[in-house]
Scaffold this motif. Structure first.
Motif, mmCIF file in Angstrom:
data_model
loop_
_atom_site.group_PDB
_atom_site.id
_atom_site.type_symbol
_atom_site.label_atom_id
_atom_site.label_comp_id
_atom_site.label_asym_id
_atom_site.label_seq_id
_atom_site.Cartn_x
_atom_site.Cartn_y
_atom_site.Cartn_z
ATOM 1 N N VAL A 190 23.351 24.878 5.439
ATOM 2 C CA VAL A 190 22.779 25.123 4.113
ATOM 3 C C VAL A 190 23.271 26.467 3.567
ATOM 4 O O VAL A 190 23.621 26.572 2.389
ATOM 5 C CB VAL A 190 21.231 25.053 4.154
ATOM 6 C CG1 VAL A 190 20.615 25.581 2.879
ATOM 7 C CG2 VAL A 190 20.787 23.629 4.406
ATOM 8 N N ALA B 87 26.778 25.985 2.429
ATOM 9 C CA ALA B 87 26.790 25.256 1.157
ATOM 10 C C ALA B 87 26.403 26.172 -0.006
ATOM 11 O O ALA B 87 26.986 26.090 -1.094
ATOM 12 C CB ALA B 87 25.844 24.055 1.225
ATOM 13 N N ILE B 88 25.448 27.053 0.213
ATOM 14 C CA ILE B 88 25.047 28.000 -0.835
ATOM 15 C C ILE B 88 26.197 28.937 -1.172
ATOM 16 O O ILE B 88 26.460 29.211 -2.352
ATOM 17 C CB ILE B 88 23.785 28.768 -0.427
ATOM 18 C CG1 ILE B 88 22.580 27.842 -0.461
ATOM 19 C CG2 ILE B 88 23.550 29.976 -1.335
ATOM 20 C CD1 ILE B 88 21.310 28.434 0.101
ATOM 21 N N VAL C 115 21.632 20.796 -7.576
ATOM 22 C CA VAL C 115 21.481 20.862 -6.128
ATOM 23 C C VAL C 115 21.330 22.300 -5.633
ATOM 24 O O VAL C 115 20.629 22.544 -4.640
ATOM 25 C CB VAL C 115 22.670 20.153 -5.432
ATOM 26 C CG1 VAL C 115 22.718 20.439 -3.951
ATOM 27 C CG2 VAL C 115 22.587 18.657 -5.673
ATOM 28 N N ALA C 116 21.956 23.259 -6.299
ATOM 29 C CA ALA C 116 21.920 24.655 -5.833
ATOM 30 C C ALA C 116 20.493 25.181 -5.648
ATOM 31 O O ALA C 116 20.200 25.768 -4.592
ATOM 32 C CB ALA C 116 22.726 25.543 -6.773
ATOM 33 N N LEU D 292 19.048 23.711 -2.485
ATOM 34 C CA LEU D 292 19.586 24.363 -1.289
ATOM 35 C C LEU D 292 18.911 25.708 -1.067
ATOM 36 O O LEU D 292 18.613 26.090 0.070
ATOM 37 C CB LEU D 292 21.100 24.544 -1.419
ATOM 38 C CG LEU D 292 21.950 23.283 -1.363
ATOM 39 C CD1 LEU D 292 23.401 23.614 -1.697
ATOM 40 C CD2 LEU D 292 21.846 22.610 -0.018
ATOM 41 N N ILE E 270 15.536 25.108 0.468
ATOM 42 C CA ILE E 270 15.674 24.765 1.887
ATOM 43 C C ILE E 270 15.955 26.022 2.707
ATOM 44 O O ILE E 270 15.335 26.261 3.738
ATOM 45 C CB ILE E 270 16.794 23.719 2.090
ATOM 46 C CG1 ILE E 270 16.387 22.375 1.487
ATOM 47 C CG2 ILE E 270 17.117 23.549 3.577
ATOM 48 C CD1 ILE E 270 17.519 21.365 1.413
ATOM 49 N N ALA E 271 16.895 26.846 2.207
ATOM 50 C CA ALA E 271 17.258 28.064 2.934
ATOM 51 C C ALA E 271 16.137 29.104 2.912
ATOM 52 O O ALA E 271 16.141 30.025 3.714
ATOM 53 C CB ALA E 271 18.528 28.661 2.350
ATOM 54 N N ALA F 29 21.578 31.037 -4.447
ATOM 55 C CA ALA F 29 21.497 29.674 -4.960
ATOM 56 C C ALA F 29 21.118 29.652 -6.439
ATOM 57 O O ALA F 29 21.700 28.885 -7.220
ATOM 58 C CB ALA F 29 20.494 28.866 -4.143
#
Length: 174
Positions: A20, A23-24, A87-88, A91, A94-95, A129
């Protein structure tokens, strides 16, 4: 049984933190890349360079007069940017949530340094994010306006091409 499921979920979520965060970072740098693309396209459009008009280029390339196909092409141009914009923040959430478990455990153990480390990861991730989402939102908004302007211009040109050479005037009956 429940404790083993909880332990399993805790371990899996712990394993998800690294992907994650990667991805960020990707969406963060992609946000700057997309703004750079918008700046370059803006310069091209101001200098009346055909490269700045992606729909017109696509229309010439495939030589179509099908307006629906051009609209579909315009939607495809925005699809990934819109996806990243949405989506950012997810994420980031989640992070933020993954390190909260260890931070709360550190709080229970009176480990101030553990709290600090986990919360710094959580806050940094959400900031990156949200910055990425903001950058891509700016790019999406500008590109959306440009594509709409180009589609209107093409639609008007296509309608003028389909007009008959002469117009019949209605005959008034006496």
């Amino acid at each position: 049984m429940i404790s083993s499921i909880e332990f399993f979920m805790y371990r899996i979520s712990d394993l998800l933190l690294a992907p994650v965060l990667i991805a960020i970072l990707f969406v963060f740098f992609f946000g700057f890349y997309s703004l750079g693309q918008v700046a370059a396209q803006s310069w091209q459009r101001r200098s009346v360079d055909s490269a700045g008009y992606t729909i017109h280029q696509h229309q010439k390339k495939i030589q179509t007069k099908d307006f629906d196909e051009l609209e579909l092409f315009a939607f495809k141009q925005l699809e990934f940017l819109k996806l990243v914009t949405k989506v950012a923040p997810m994420l980031g959430l989640i992070a933020t949530m993954i390190p909260m478990g260890p931070a709360l455990k550190s709080l229970a153990d009176d480990n101030i340094q553990g709290i600090s480390e986990n919360l710094s990861i959580a806050f940094a991730a959400v900031i990156f994010a949200l910055a990425a989402a903001s950058l891509t939102f700016i790019a999406v908004s500008i590109k959306k306006r440009w594509l709409a302007q180009d589609l209107v211009a093409i639609k008007q040109a296509l309608e003028q091409d389909n007009q008959p050479a002469f117009q019949l005037k209605a005959v008034k009956e006496a």
